[in-house]
Design an enzyme around this catalytic site. Sequence first.
Site, mmCIF file in Angstrom:
data_model
loop_
_atom_site.group_PDB
_atom_site.id
_atom_site.type_symbol
_atom_site.label_atom_id
_atom_site.label_comp_id
_atom_site.label_asym_id
_atom_site.label_seq_id
_atom_site.Cartn_x
_atom_site.Cartn_y
_atom_site.Cartn_z
ATOM 1 N N GLU A 231 8.317 4.264 -1.091
ATOM 2 C CA GLU A 231 7.856 2.896 -0.842
ATOM 3 C C GLU A 231 6.390 2.769 -1.250
ATOM 4 O OE1 GLU A 231 7.100 0.015 3.086
ATOM 5 O OE2 GLU A 231 8.417 1.763 3.219
ATOM 6 N N ASP A 233 3.590 -0.011 -0.781
ATOM 7 C CA ASP A 233 3.201 -1.285 -0.178
ATOM 8 C C ASP A 233 2.015 -1.868 -0.928
ATOM 9 O OD1 ASP A 233 5.094 -1.115 1.900
ATOM 10 O OD2 ASP A 233 3.787 0.234 3.015
ATOM 11 N N GLU A 236 0.493 -5.714 2.825
ATOM 12 C CA GLU A 236 0.975 -5.980 4.182
ATOM 13 C C GLU A 236 -0.162 -6.687 4.883
ATOM 14 O OE1 GLU A 236 4.120 -3.199 5.891
ATOM 15 O OE2 GLU A 236 2.536 -1.834 5.201
ATOM 16 N N HIS A 247 3.665 5.641 0.070
ATOM 17 C CA HIS A 247 4.580 6.394 0.940
ATOM 18 C C HIS A 247 5.494 7.280 0.092
ATOM 19 C CE1 HIS A 247 3.959 4.124 4.757
ATOM 20 N NE2 HIS A 247 3.803 3.069 3.975
#
Length: 455
Positions: A231, A233, A236, A247
């Site tokens: 993942e 991001d 956020e 991640h």
Amino acid sequence: MKSLLIILAVVGLCYGQNAGTNTPEVHLDMPIQNCESGSCQSQSTKVVMDSNWRWAHETTGYTNCYDGNEWSPEFCPDADTCTANCAIDGVDQATWSGTYGVTASGGSLSLKFVTQGTYSTNVGSRVYLMESDSAYRIFYLKNKEFSVDIDTSQLPCGLNGALYFVEMEKDGGMSSYPTNKAGAAYGTGYCDAQCPHDVKFIAGKANSDGWKPSENDPNAGEGKYGACCFEMDIWEANSQAQSFTSHPCNVNGYHPCEGTECGDNGADRYSGVCDKDGCDFASYRNGVHDFYGPGLTVNSNSVITVITQFITADGSDNGDLSEIRRIYIQNGQTIQNAAVNFPGVTAYDSITEPYCNEIKSFFGDVDDHEAKGGLRNMGQSLGRGHVLVMSLWDDHYANMLWLDSSYPTDGDLNAPGTLRGPCPITSGVPSEVESQYASATVKFSNIKIGPIQSY
């Protein structure tokens, strides 16, 4: 009359797998700009609703397969029977806005937090970008620059308007798992680095065995299995705080998990296949409290162009990922990312391997990012291709305090890394934000992908 089942939005929701025929499926047009060739051209991409927000019913009728936060004992006495018995249905034009609060115009997408529909109250949403009506649009981000305009001005404490990439399968898992008959066309196949257990169908099979209804969410629960994958991001955020995070995992692609390899919170958290903490770059947490927010340097009261560069060591698409750099543009002004502001800590202003190692040591965090292969491994995943996800959600686990407040809530406020945003530790309670901020909205628009420094 059929009864729509809408599940409250939490991290990592998804489901399938048979495709119903009671409602025609419609995908919203959301074109993007592809500038990879050196000149920008419009690409006719679309968005599809995540399968978890869809009505799930018996394949031969209208009765719900999942009601409240439990599977129907009639249709789902075991996983195999449930998989065969149940279907998810389409989302038509009226349902997008009337039930889910999602609208699209040109290259702009708007996600409303709470929508009161005819048969249900919908909370949050999650959508995926598609290249066609049967396939997700795959992004290859190494040695590329990704740009998007974002409006978080209407998001209070406790909400997360998120845009990120995950290593989902292009067809939603249809070719890998023959029992998945719905595929990308119905928004199936979700996974992320949290290895979520609340995914209703995993690897084409119902996750109903061992299902435990949530104690604080009347419409959610957890099954025996989780769904893991890399993942990245990009964003956020709400109006008060923001972060971007890498991640990595030590498995490739979509990976169903069970037991320890899921890395469930508690003793197993760092024994799982993915780095759940990630290496985050959050200005507030990094000691810069006047950079992002209402009226600040990056003013969350206005639309922000968010640019993320994925820089490789040798400047090629095949090189090792060495840096993830953030740039902002607002009101015609280019704003470089704020540097870390702690005495004795290097003033990094981007995610690099030295940054991740030093900041995690300084915060006293477990460096699971390095243990899971760090940026090099993250880059290999980006080289295999990722799907773009856009969502709006609240947090039944930690009230989003990890993003915008002090976390852990009993932590030393003077300890580096505890302060993550200006929101009080009493904020973000889902029942409160859902009732008080139903009209909260995030908007994503003007998506572009191109060469480094093409902004």
